[in-house]
Design a protein around this motif. Structure first.
Motif, PDB file in Angstrom:
ATOM      1  N   THR A 121      66.748  46.459  50.152  1.00 27.60           N
ATOM      2  CA  THR A 121      65.857  46.948  51.204  1.00 27.60           C
ATOM      3  C   THR A 121      65.051  48.146  50.707  1.00 27.60           C
ATOM      4  O   THR A 121      63.881  48.292  51.046  1.00 27.60           O
ATOM      5  N   ALA A 122      65.675  48.994  49.902  1.00 27.43           N
ATOM      6  CA  ALA A 122      64.974  50.162  49.355  1.00 27.43           C
ATOM      7  C   ALA A 122      63.865  49.730  48.395  1.00 27.43           C
ATOM      8  O   ALA A 122      62.760  50.278  48.428  1.00 27.43           O
ATOM      9  N   ILE A 123      64.156  48.766  47.547  1.00 22.42           N
ATOM     10  CA  ILE A 123      63.136  48.253  46.625  1.00 22.42           C
ATOM     11  C   ILE A 123      61.980  47.657  47.418  1.00 22.42           C
ATOM     12  O   ILE A 123      60.810  47.903  47.116  1.00 22.42           O
ATOM     13  N   TYR A 124      62.301  46.888  48.442  1.00 22.13           N
ATOM     14  CA  TYR A 124      61.256  46.288  49.280  1.00 22.13           C
ATOM     15  C   TYR A 124      60.353  47.368  49.880  1.00 22.13           C
ATOM     16  O   TYR A 124      59.133  47.259  49.831  1.00 22.13           O
ATOM     17  N   GLU A 125      60.970  48.403  50.433  1.00 18.22           N
ATOM     18  CA  GLU A 125      60.175  49.485  51.026  1.00 18.22           C
ATOM     19  C   GLU A 125      59.286  50.162  49.993  1.00 18.22           C
ATOM     20  O   GLU A 125      58.160  50.554  50.295  1.00 18.22           O
ATOM     21  N   HIS A 126      59.792  50.307  48.784  1.00 21.53           N
ATOM     22  CA  HIS A 126      59.027  51.010  47.753  1.00 21.53           C
ATOM     23  C   HIS A 126      57.864  50.182  47.207  1.00 21.53           C
ATOM     24  O   HIS A 126      56.788  50.720  46.977  1.00 21.53           O
ATOM     25  N   VAL A 127      58.080  48.893  47.002  1.00 20.76           N
ATOM     26  CA  VAL A 127      57.034  48.093  46.345  1.00 20.76           C
ATOM     27  C   VAL A 127      56.149  47.317  47.306  1.00 20.76           C
ATOM     28  O   VAL A 127      55.078  46.862  46.907  1.00 20.76           O
ATOM     29  N   ASN A 128      56.562  47.150  48.552  1.00 21.04           N
ATOM     30  CA  ASN A 128      55.740  46.378  49.476  1.00 21.04           C
ATOM     31  C   ASN A 128      54.493  47.176  49.860  1.00 21.04           C
ATOM     32  O   ASN A 128      54.578  48.302  50.309  1.00 21.04           O
ATOM     33  N   ASP A 129      53.357  46.561  49.674  1.00 19.16           N
ATOM     34  CA  ASP A 129      52.087  47.213  50.006  1.00 19.16           C
ATOM     35  C   ASP A 129      51.261  46.319  50.920  1.00 19.16           C
ATOM     36  O   ASP A 129      50.072  46.125  50.712  1.00 19.16           O
ATOM     37  N   ASP A 130      51.916  45.735  51.901  1.00 20.89           N
ATOM     38  CA  ASP A 130      51.281  44.817  52.842  1.00 20.89           C
ATOM     39  C   ASP A 130      50.724  43.571  52.164  1.00 20.89           C
ATOM     40  O   ASP A 130      49.796  42.950  52.649  1.00 20.89           O
ATOM     41  N   ALA A 131      51.288  43.214  51.032  1.00 21.64           N
ATOM     42  CA  ALA A 131      50.835  42.035  50.298  1.00 21.64           C
ATOM     43  C   ALA A 131      51.714  40.822  50.599  1.00 21.64           C
ATOM     44  O   ALA A 131      51.731  39.877  49.836  1.00 21.64           O
ATOM     45  N   HIS A 132      52.428  40.856  51.693  1.00 19.32           N
ATOM     46  CA  HIS A 132      53.312  39.758  52.081  1.00 19.32           C
ATOM     47  C   HIS A 132      54.294  39.419  50.964  1.00 19.32           C
ATOM     48  O   HIS A 132      54.307  38.314  50.430  1.00 19.32           O
ATOM     49  N   LEU A 133      55.080  40.400  50.614  1.00 20.80           N
ATOM     50  CA  LEU A 133      56.086  40.249  49.575  1.00 20.80           C
ATOM     51  C   LEU A 133      57.203  39.338  50.063  1.00 20.80           C
ATOM     52  O   LEU A 133      57.795  39.573  51.113  1.00 20.80           O
ATOM     53  N   GLU A 134      57.477  38.286  49.311  1.00 19.97           N
ATOM     54  CA  GLU A 134      58.600  37.403  49.612  1.00 19.97           C
ATOM     55  C   GLU A 134      59.838  37.936  48.905  1.00 19.97           C
ATOM     56  O   GLU A 134      59.742  38.502  47.822  1.00 19.97           O
ATOM     57  N   VAL A 135      61.002  37.732  49.511  1.00 17.03           N
ATOM     58  CA  VAL A 135      62.256  38.198  48.927  1.00 17.03           C
ATOM     59  C   VAL A 135      63.189  37.004  48.782  1.00 17.03           C
ATOM     60  O   VAL A 135      63.441  36.286  49.749  1.00 17.03           O
ATOM     61  N   VAL A 136      63.698  36.800  47.563  1.00 10.54           N
ATOM     62  CA  VAL A 136      64.666  35.740  47.307  1.00 10.54           C
ATOM     63  C   VAL A 136      65.942  36.406  46.803  1.00 10.54           C
ATOM     64  O   VAL A 136      65.924  37.127  45.812  1.00 10.54           O
ATOM     65  N   ILE A 137      67.033  36.173  47.522  1.00  8.68           N
ATOM     66  CA  ILE A 137      68.323  36.760  47.185  1.00  8.68           C
ATOM     67  C   ILE A 137      69.217  35.659  46.628  1.00  8.68           C
ATOM     68  O   ILE A 137      69.482  34.664  47.294  1.00  8.68           O
ATOM     69  N   PHE A 138      69.687  35.844  45.402  1.00  7.94           N
ATOM     70  CA  PHE A 138      70.634  34.920  44.801  1.00  7.94           C
ATOM     71  C   PHE A 138      72.038  35.432  45.102  1.00  7.94           C
ATOM     72  O   PHE A 138      72.326  36.608  44.877  1.00  7.94           O
ATOM     73  N   ALA A 139      72.890  34.552  45.609  1.00  8.06           N
ATOM     74  CA  ALA A 139      74.243  34.976  45.972  1.00  8.06           C
ATOM     75  C   ALA A 139      75.192  33.792  45.937  1.00  8.06           C
ATOM     76  O   ALA A 139      74.811  32.667  46.244  1.00  8.06           O
TER      77      ALA A 139
END
Length: 108
Positions: free
Chosen positions: A35-53
């Motif tokens: 979540t911290a990485i998302y907040e830091h790098v997201n610049d309203d460019a519709h960043l998709e997040v894929v979590i491997f688990a």
């Protein structure tokens, strides 16, 4: 339009909530660096997040009140953390082990 994707891995550990800080920018209070990485790098460019688990990591940390092999505990899961911190985020989880090893399987 360029597609931006954040790939990350989720483990089975019992993560401790904290404030992640990068370049003097403090992220929201969370157990998860994703979540911290998302907040830091997201610049309203519709960043998709894929979590491997793995299935164990999903049981322990994707859902609220995760279950470890030896105990259960009350905590916010990564899915809820993203909904709280970045409700606009397009977050998906996948069984990273089967996806990563799929290319090594022989079909004949």
């Amino acid at each position: 339009m360029t597609r931006h994707v954040l790939f990350s891995f989720l483990g089975k550990n019992r993560y401790i909530p904290c404030y992640y800080v990068f370049r003097r920018k403090k992220a929201s209070y969370s157990r998860f660096v994703q979540t911290a990485i998302y907040e830091h790098v997201n610049d309203d460019a519709h960043l998709e997040v894929v979590i491997f688990a793995t299935k164990g990591a999903i049981a322990a940390n994707w859902h609220d009140n995760g279950k470890q092999t030896d105990h259960s505990y009350e905590n916010e899961g990564l899915q809820s953390a993203f909904k709280r911190i970045a409700p606009e985020a397009n977050v998906k989880n996948t069984d990273g082990y089967s996806q990563a090893t799929h290319h090594f399987r022989k079909t004949s």
